[in-house]
Design a protein around this motif. Structure first.
Motif, PDB file in Angstrom:
ATOM      1  N   SER A  41       0.844  -1.187   0.000  1.00 31.96           N
ATOM      2  CA  SER A  41       0.000   0.000   0.000  1.00 31.96           C
ATOM      3  C   SER A  41       0.881   1.239   0.000  1.00 31.96           C
ATOM      4  O   SER A  41       2.084   1.171   0.253  1.00 31.96           O
ATOM      5  CB  SER A  41      -0.898  -0.001   1.234  1.00 31.96           C
ATOM      6  OG  SER A  41      -0.099   0.138   2.408  1.00 31.96           O
ATOM      7  N   GLU A  42       0.273   2.388  -0.278  1.00 31.90           N
ATOM      8  CA  GLU A  42       1.018   3.644  -0.276  1.00 31.90           C
ATOM      9  C   GLU A  42       1.687   3.881   1.078  1.00 31.90           C
ATOM     10  O   GLU A  42       2.853   4.282   1.161  1.00 31.90           O
ATOM     11  CB  GLU A  42       0.072   4.801  -0.613  1.00 31.90           C
ATOM     12  CG  GLU A  42       0.756   6.159  -0.593  1.00 31.90           C
ATOM     13  CD  GLU A  42      -0.235   7.296  -0.795  1.00 31.90           C
ATOM     14  OE1 GLU A  42       0.140   8.441  -0.532  1.00 31.90           O
ATOM     15  OE2 GLU A  42      -1.398   7.015  -1.194  1.00 31.90           O
ATOM     16  N   LYS A  43       0.964   3.612   2.144  1.00 33.67           N
ATOM     17  CA  LYS A  43       1.509   3.808   3.495  1.00 33.67           C
ATOM     18  C   LYS A  43       2.722   2.927   3.726  1.00 33.67           C
ATOM     19  O   LYS A  43       3.739   3.360   4.285  1.00 33.67           O
ATOM     20  CB  LYS A  43       0.420   3.510   4.521  1.00 33.67           C
ATOM     21  CG  LYS A  43       0.876   3.687   5.965  1.00 33.67           C
ATOM     22  CD  LYS A  43      -0.273   3.408   6.930  1.00 33.67           C
ATOM     23  CE  LYS A  43       0.176   3.567   8.380  1.00 33.67           C
ATOM     24  NZ  LYS A  43      -0.934   3.279   9.323  1.00 33.67           N
ATOM     25  N   LYS A  44       2.648   1.674   3.289  1.00 32.90           N
ATOM     26  CA  LYS A  44       3.765   0.753   3.500  1.00 32.90           C
ATOM     27  C   LYS A  44       4.968   1.107   2.628  1.00 32.90           C
ATOM     28  O   LYS A  44       6.118   0.905   3.041  1.00 32.90           O
ATOM     29  CB  LYS A  44       3.307  -0.673   3.232  1.00 32.90           C
ATOM     30  CG  LYS A  44       2.379  -1.218   4.314  1.00 32.90           C
ATOM     31  CD  LYS A  44       2.028  -2.678   4.074  1.00 32.90           C
ATOM     32  CE  LYS A  44       1.156  -3.222   5.207  1.00 32.90           C
ATOM     33  NZ  LYS A  44       0.809  -4.651   4.994  1.00 32.90           N
ATOM     34  N   ARG A  46       5.830   4.176   1.753  1.00 33.20           N
ATOM     35  CA  ARG A  46       6.482   5.312   2.426  1.00 33.20           C
ATOM     36  C   ARG A  46       7.329   4.820   3.606  1.00 33.20           C
ATOM     37  O   ARG A  46       8.464   5.242   3.793  1.00 33.20           O
ATOM     38  CB  ARG A  46       5.422   6.294   2.932  1.00 33.20           C
ATOM     39  CG  ARG A  46       4.725   7.089   1.861  1.00 33.20           C
ATOM     40  CD  ARG A  46       3.742   8.089   2.488  1.00 33.20           C
ATOM     41  NE  ARG A  46       3.020   8.825   1.478  1.00 33.20           N
ATOM     42  CZ  ARG A  46       3.503   9.898   0.853  1.00 33.20           C
ATOM     43  NH1 ARG A  46       4.711  10.346   1.153  1.00 33.20           N
ATOM     44  NH2 ARG A  46       2.770  10.527  -0.047  1.00 33.20           N
ATOM     45  N   ALA A  47       6.744   3.914   4.395  1.00 36.71           N
ATOM     46  CA  ALA A  47       7.443   3.394   5.567  1.00 36.71           C
ATOM     47  C   ALA A  47       8.680   2.595   5.159  1.00 36.71           C
ATOM     48  O   ALA A  47       9.730   2.682   5.809  1.00 36.71           O
ATOM     49  CB  ALA A  47       6.501   2.531   6.396  1.00 36.71           C
ATOM     50  N   TYR A  87      10.399   6.483  -2.269  1.00 35.55           N
ATOM     51  CA  TYR A  87       8.999   6.504  -2.708  1.00 35.55           C
ATOM     52  C   TYR A  87       8.633   7.949  -3.025  1.00 35.55           C
ATOM     53  O   TYR A  87       8.876   8.865  -2.229  1.00 35.55           O
ATOM     54  CB  TYR A  87       8.066   5.972  -1.626  1.00 35.55           C
ATOM     55  CG  TYR A  87       6.603   6.241  -1.962  1.00 35.55           C
ATOM     56  CD1 TYR A  87       5.938   5.429  -2.888  1.00 35.55           C
ATOM     57  CD2 TYR A  87       5.919   7.315  -1.404  1.00 35.55           C
ATOM     58  CE1 TYR A  87       4.623   5.685  -3.235  1.00 35.55           C
ATOM     59  CE2 TYR A  87       4.600   7.570  -1.742  1.00 35.55           C
ATOM     60  CZ  TYR A  87       3.955   6.759  -2.669  1.00 35.55           C
ATOM     61  OH  TYR A  87       2.648   7.026  -3.014  1.00 35.55           O
TER      62      TYR A  87
END
Length: 661
Positions: A41-44, A46-47, A87
């Protein structure tokens, strides 16, 4: 039936919508090498990019200070491969609508430091230090690292890593687009680093080591005043700082400060004939060096001008002038072939390798076989005779065949405690006559230098041992031969230098505090490829061997050594005098000096142009380059212009003892 059809169509549309949503969320393309990767996912993503930067910092060391030291070492070696995971997304809102156009790229880029130019290395080092100091938590530092590693497309997407993107045709176009959209070209990032450095260079919260590098960056990128040349007040923090009581003088800065090198590394001077290398590099140091020394003297001037002072103030002096036996000490290399079964073949092989001068032939068969025969002949003579009764003519006799050859085959077969000798007794004894004749002829053609009465007298015995240079008496050994005789007597010169070096870098490492041994090799490329010299470059440091090699041009060195560039980079200090534009040396030096840059993005020029280096502006200067330091330009200090050195040069050279006549 119609109900079933409607149900199937409904399910199909549901799957299609689901796939479209998935494509929108996770990207239309993925690169996967090895096992299959699950979309993030986008959140993952970035992380994952943040975690990767943190891991890079953590891998460099436990503390920020440890990390900075690791980075310094890596950038000095220029052999590490650097990676960065990033990212980036782009959200474009459509005017008059609530919808947005969303694209992204998630990727890892990689590049080896050896493939970067000086500009990229300078700024990447700062970015790496900042990222390491902040533990990978600053987004600007992560961005700078990625941009400089990508290098406007000179880097590559790392294999065996996950890449995702949406809205682009392939991974490469996705990376290029994000680099463009996020203002991450090299020129743009260089400008950002400059602006950041201007604001934060004096920040109290910044590590002192980073402040130093920001100050260096400012000096290196100033266009006015030659900011990238080393300054006298910077010597203490450079490789030229005083590290021992045996400094080697190079030249002076305009304010009179002497630039010296007292580290344990090797040095090389590349200078055309008449440039002053003997007067500026060789004589001043031999007239001040108080440790042992080996000197290859291709003119006789070095011995005449330095031996008197060294004999009176340093230690015993030996002169080996094989074509003037009545005015020469004696040296027989066969004396030092060890009779021990573990070493006799090894020592014999070294002499054979040095005696057979490489002919640079496309068919090395005859040379290789000649080395084998010569090794066997030397081992046979050494095995059958004590060290002080091994005249060179016994080896030469074997190469003419007949009874001497038969005696050698018999002697090899009887050396039952040296298995390699009995093996060669069989192989050489069964060699067909035609091949044997060609091999012996090849060996004899390289050993013409060893025949004749003068050489026989000069090599009848040995007045010193190479190991005497470790005895603490601070001996000096000169080997002298006229320039026009070098080619004819290459075999002899190679044996002399090769055996001395090999014996001095073998055996036990000298205890701490032992005097360093200076080896000055004038006209090194004329001796052709000599493995012991290459070995001394790599391991001589721990044996206290400090090589100072001289060549007329880089091309001359490249013709003799396949790894000439590696040899030069292994030297701690490289000195250039009067580089010529005709042979490309001026261009090479200009490239090595690098560029100066301004805070204005993209403003760059060479520190010195090739035409300047080969012109009158540098005619009386030395360009000095050391690993881990900015280049220096210093004067040529001629020994005859120094009253104290001139007085030392006037001291008469010692007479050769009558016992060696």
């Amino acid at each position: 039936m119609s109900i079933i059809i409607v149900f199937i169509i409904f399910c199909g549309l549901t799957v299609l919508v689901s796939l479209m949503v998935t494509r929108k969320k996770f990207g239309s393309h993925m690169i996967m090498t090895g096992q299959k990767h699950k979309p993030l996912s986008e959140k993952k993503m970035r992380a994952a990019a943040v975690d990767a930067a943190r891991q890079v910092a953590a891998d460099l060391g436990a503390t920020p200070a440890d990390r900075l030291r690791t980075i310094e070492a890596a950038f000095l070696a220029r052999s590490a491969t650097i990676t960065s995971t990033f990212y980036g997304d782009v959200r474009t809102f459509i005017k008059g609508q609530r919808n947005e156009d969303f694209t992204f790229a998630f990727f890892t880029v990689t590049r080896n430091l050896a493939n970067m130019d000086n500009r990229e290395l300078t700024y990447l080092r700062v970015a790496e230090m900042l990222n390491a100091w902040e533990g990978g938590n600053d987004p600007d530092f992560r961005k700078w690292r990625t941009a400089l590693i990508w290098g406007d497309g000179r880097g590559s997407v790392a294999e065996d890593t996950m890449s995702q993107w949406l809205g682009y045709g392939n991974c490469r176009s996705a990376v290029d687009a994000i680099i463009h959209e996020k203002h991450m070209t090299v020129d743009q990032v260089v400008g950002e680093i400059h602006r950041w450095a201007t604001r934060h260079a004096q920040s109290a919260g910044l590590a002192p080591a980073i402040r130093v590098h920001l100050a260096e960056l400012s000096a290196q990128t100033a266009l006015v005043g030659g900011g990238s040349w080393l300054k006298p007040n910077e010597i203490a923090g450079s490789p030229y700082a005083r590290r021992s009581d045996q400094p080697l003088a190079i030249g002076r800065f305009p304010d009179g400060t002497m630039l010296t090198y007292s580290g344990g590394g090797s040095m090389m001077t590349v200078a055309a004939p008449g440039s002053g290398k003997t007067q500026c590099n060789v004589l001043p140091n031999l007239l001040s060096w108080t440790g042992p020394a080996i000197v290859l003297d291709i003119s006789g001037d070095i011995y005449e001008k330095t031996a008197g002072w060294r004999a009176a103030h340093v230690g015993p002096v030996y002169k080996f002038s094989p074509l003037e036996p009545e005015d020469s000490h004696r040296y027989n290399p066969l004396t030092f072939v060890r009779s021990d079964p573990d070493f006799i073949w090894e020592d014999s092989r070294l002499l054979a390798e040095m005696m057979i001068v490489p002919a640079l032939s496309s068919d090395p068969f005859w040379e290789n076989e000649a080395r084998t025969v010569l090794t066997a002949a030397i081992a046979y003579v050494a095995y059958s005779s004590p060290p002080d009764t091994r005249p060179m003519h016994r080896v030469l006799d074997v190469l003419f065949g007949g009874a001497a050859w038969d005696d050698m085959i018999l002697g090899l077969s009887l050396a039952v405690d040296v298995h390699v000798m009995t093996q060669h007794a069989t192989s050489l004894g069964t060699m067909n006559d035609k091949t044997l004749s060609g091999v012996l002829q090849t060996a004899r053609s390289s050993l013409g230098a060893w025949s004749g009465g003068r050489i026989a007298r000069a090599t009848a015995t040995s007045d010193w041992s190479p190991l005497d240079l470790r005895s603490g008496t601070n001996s000096t050994v000169y080997i002298y031969i006229r320039p026009n005789e070098v080619e004819a007597y290459l075999s002899l010169l190679r044996v002399f230098i090769g055996q001395h070096i090999r014996m001095l870098i073998g055996g036990a490492v000298p205890p701490p505090g032992s005097p360093s041994l200076l080896v000055m090799l004038d006209e090194l490329p004329r001796l052709r490829n000599m493995p012991p010299v290459d070995e001394a470059l790599n391991i001589g440091l721990k044996y206290g061997l400090r090589l100072w090699m001289f060549a007329q041009s880089v091309g001359q060195l490249q013709n003799s050594y396949p790894n000439a560039d590696g040899m030069m980079s292994s030297c701690a200090v490289r000195i250039y005098m009067n580089p010529s534009g005709a042979d490309g040396l001026a261009d090479r030096v200009a490239d090595e000096l690098g560029y100066v840059e301004s805070a204005q993005e993209g403003a760059r020029r060479r520190l010195a142009e090739p035409a300047e280096l080969s012109g009158p502006e540098y005619a009386h200067r030395q360009i000095v380059i050391a690993n881990g330091a900015r280049p220096a330009v210093v004067s040529k200090d001629f020994a005859f212009q120094n009253p104290e050195l001139a007085a030392r040069m006037s001291m008469p050279a010692p007479q050769v003892p009558s016992r060696s006549r």
